[in-house]
Design an enzyme around this catalytic site. Structure first.
Site, short mmCIF file in Angstrom:
data_model
loop_
_atom_site.label_atom_id
_atom_site.label_comp_id
_atom_site.label_asym_id
_atom_site.label_seq_id
_atom_site.Cartn_x
_atom_site.Cartn_y
_atom_site.Cartn_z
N GLY A 8 -70.76 -102.90 1.91
CA GLY A 8 -70.78 -102.38 3.18
C GLY A 8 -70.03 -101.85 4.25
N VAL A 12 -69.16 -101.66 10.64
CA VAL A 12 -69.16 -103.46 10.80
C VAL A 12 -68.63 -103.60 9.62
CG1 VAL A 12 -70.77 -105.15 11.43
CG2 VAL A 12 -71.75 -103.14 12.15
N ASP A 32 -68.97 -100.12 -1.62
CA ASP A 32 -69.75 -99.71 -0.71
C ASP A 32 -70.28 -98.53 -1.85
OD1 ASP A 32 -69.80 -98.35 2.28
OD2 ASP A 32 -70.75 -97.59 1.19
N ARG A 150 -72.79 -111.31 23.90
CA ARG A 150 -73.06 -110.17 25.28
C ARG A 150 -73.82 -111.06 26.67
NH1 ARG A 150 -75.50 -105.87 21.04
NH2 ARG A 150 -74.41 -105.44 20.55
N HIS A 174 -83.74 -110.69 16.91
CA HIS A 174 -82.84 -109.99 17.15
C HIS A 174 -82.83 -108.39 17.47
CE1 HIS A 174 -78.56 -108.63 17.25
NE2 HIS A 174 -79.00 -107.27 15.93
N1 LIG Z 1 -77.03 -107.69 12.92
C1 LIG Z 1 -76.09 -107.45 13.75
O1 LIG Z 1 -76.08 -108.23 15.08
C2 LIG Z 1 -75.43 -106.02 13.66
C3 LIG Z 1 -75.01 -105.37 14.71
C4 LIG Z 1 -74.46 -104.50 14.32
C5 LIG Z 1 -75.09 -103.44 13.11
N2 LIG Z 1 -76.11 -104.23 12.36
C6 LIG Z 1 -76.25 -103.28 11.29
O2 LIG Z 1 -75.31 -103.50 10.61
C7 LIG Z 1 -75.71 -101.94 9.42
C8 LIG Z 1 -74.39 -101.59 8.82
O3 LIG Z 1 -73.94 -100.65 10.54
P1 LIG Z 1 -72.83 -99.70 10.70
O4 LIG Z 1 -72.80 -99.15 11.44
O5 LIG Z 1 -71.97 -100.35 9.80
O6 LIG Z 1 -72.82 -98.87 10.05
P2 LIG Z 1 -72.58 -97.72 9.09
O7 LIG Z 1 -73.42 -96.36 8.69
O8 LIG Z 1 -70.93 -97.62 9.89
O9 LIG Z 1 -72.16 -98.57 7.49
C9 LIG Z 1 -73.11 -98.38 6.94
C10 LIG Z 1 -72.20 -98.96 5.16
O10 LIG Z 1 -73.43 -98.91 4.30
C11 LIG Z 1 -73.61 -98.04 3.08
N3 LIG Z 1 -74.31 -98.47 2.74
C12 LIG Z 1 -75.30 -97.69 1.85
N4 LIG Z 1 -75.94 -98.22 1.24
C13 LIG Z 1 -75.55 -99.25 0.30
C14 LIG Z 1 -75.14 -99.71 -0.91
N5 LIG Z 1 -77.09 -99.32 -1.20
N6 LIG Z 1 -74.62 -100.21 -1.17
C15 LIG Z 1 -73.46 -100.70 -0.77
N7 LIG Z 1 -73.23 -99.58 0.29
C16 LIG Z 1 -74.33 -99.07 0.68
C17 LIG Z 1 -72.95 -97.00 3.66
O11 LIG Z 1 -72.47 -96.02 2.83
C18 LIG Z 1 -72.30 -97.25 4.55
O12 LIG Z 1 -71.00 -97.23 4.58
C19 LIG Z 1 -76.90 -100.78 9.94
O13 LIG Z 1 -78.42 -101.56 9.81
C20 LIG Z 1 -77.07 -101.78 11.52
O14 LIG Z 1 -77.90 -101.53 12.13
C21 LIG Z 1 -76.15 -105.20 12.93
#
Ligand SMILES: NC(=O)c1ccc[n+]([C@@H]2O[C@H](COP(=O)([O-])OP(=O)(O)OC[C@H]3O[C@@H](n4cnc5c(N)ncnc54)[C@H](O)[C@@H]3O)[C@@H](O)[C@H]2O)c1
Length: 310
Positions: A8, A12, A32, A150, A174
């Protein structure tokens, strides 16, 4: 040189990649499904090597072959929250993504330590654990480092203190069921319950719990990524350097704190092998009850998990 895969390359994942590279911790491979995205972001990061003076490499691919032999695999693939959404609203779509990602990643890096980030975090981490068959020690989630950070921010805002003096603890789910431990949250060794009024303690706790939603409300198009990226890098560093640091990490509970067979944020000693130990703090009856209530909220999420489609 150690190798870290980040699945991904969105907000993040790419932020984590940037910080890991800037700290020269490991070669980073971003994967990705979006064609060109990991390659483009990786090349952009390589272009800043001479500016930031790191020597590790950053590369991007749409193919898991490039991830072979990773020491750590971080999974950030999935959709993120938009205003009005809870992390739990992401369950159905992200469960399918998590299942497919873990299956593919593990083929190429069976010995790696895995860090799940995709939300809803505790449920996704448990799902990855079930799907992968990995030992619990080598599979964890990132949530508590961010939540604790935070809480630390909210304490600093209230007291005007140096972040380096704050040791903050946010644990449990979380999500909305998160638990803060004010009694154990200290500024230069003094508990915040002795430094703030009960109303002020409630305010800093609320600021922590609502921190992610506050960012989403500002951004409108997605959720936080700078602090999540930094929190991932912090865990990666602790593992790669075998630091034995105790951090709030989404780990598998096997009876600790009276909670069995569940993933949730608790104090964990992180080292080369992953979760070296779930550390059991001495809690008051009320703190323990709060943590167990939080565990119940995670169980509800697990009950809502869609079955795997064949
Ligand atoms: N655990 C935490 O503390 C925390 C904090 C922030 C975000 N998150 C979570 O992290 C995830 C990503 O957030 P983000 O802001 O980076 O989103 P984003 O949309 O910017 O990025 C997600 C990426 O995942 C890719 N993706 C989708 N399906 C895929 C697959 N099957 N294989 C590989 N890549 C794939 C997309 O193409 C995209 O580039 C979300 O689920 C968000 O809720 C968790």
């Amino acid at each position: 040189m150690a190798k870290v895969t980040i699945v991904g390359a969105g907000n993040v994942g790419a932020t984590a990649a940037h910080i890991i590279a800037s700290k020269n911790l490991a070669d980073v491979v971003m994967v990705d499904v979006a064609e060109g995205l990991p390659q483009g972001k990786a090349l952009d990061m390589m272009h800043m090597r001479s500016v930031e003076k790191f020597t590790v490499s950053v590369s991007g691919s749409n193919d898991y072959e490039a991830t072979a032999g990773s020491d750590i695999v971080v999974i950030t693939a999935g959709i993120a929250r938009k205003p009005g959404m809870t992390r739990e609203d992401l369950l159905g779509v992200n469960a399918g993504i998590m299942r497919s990602v873990i299956d593919q990643a593990i083929k190429y890096s069976p010995e790696a330590v895995y860090i799940c980030v995709t939300n809803p975090l505790d449920v996704m981490t448990y799902l990855a654990y079930q799907e992968s068959g990995l030992p619990a020690k080598r599979l964890m989630g990132m949530g508590g480092v961010l939540d604790s950070s935070r809480l630390s921010f909210a304490v600093c805002e209230k007291l005007g203190c140096d972040p380096a003096d704050v040791r903050a603890w946010a644990v449990g789910a979380h999500g909305e069921g998160m638990v803060c431990w004010p009694r154990l949250t200290t500024v230069a060794g003094q508990s915040i319950v002795d430094l703030l009024s009960p109303e002020e303690v409630d305010e800093v706790v609320a600021r922590c719990v609502k921190g992610g939603a506050e960012v989403v409300a500002h951004l409108k198009t997605g959720s936080a990524y700078y602090a999540p990226g930094a929190s991932i890098a912090k865990m990666v560093e602790a593992i790669l350097t075998d630091s034995d640091e105790i951090l709030s990490v989404c780990a598998h509970l096997d009876g600790q704190y009276g909670i069995d067979d569940l993933y949730m944020n608790v104090p964990v000693r992180l080292g080369k092998g992953g979760v070296e130990e779930v550390v059991e703090f001495e809690l008051t009856d009320e703190e323990l009850a709060d943590l167990q209530r939080s565990a119940d909220s995670v169980r509800k999420g697990l009950d809502a998990l869609p079955a795997k489609s064949e």
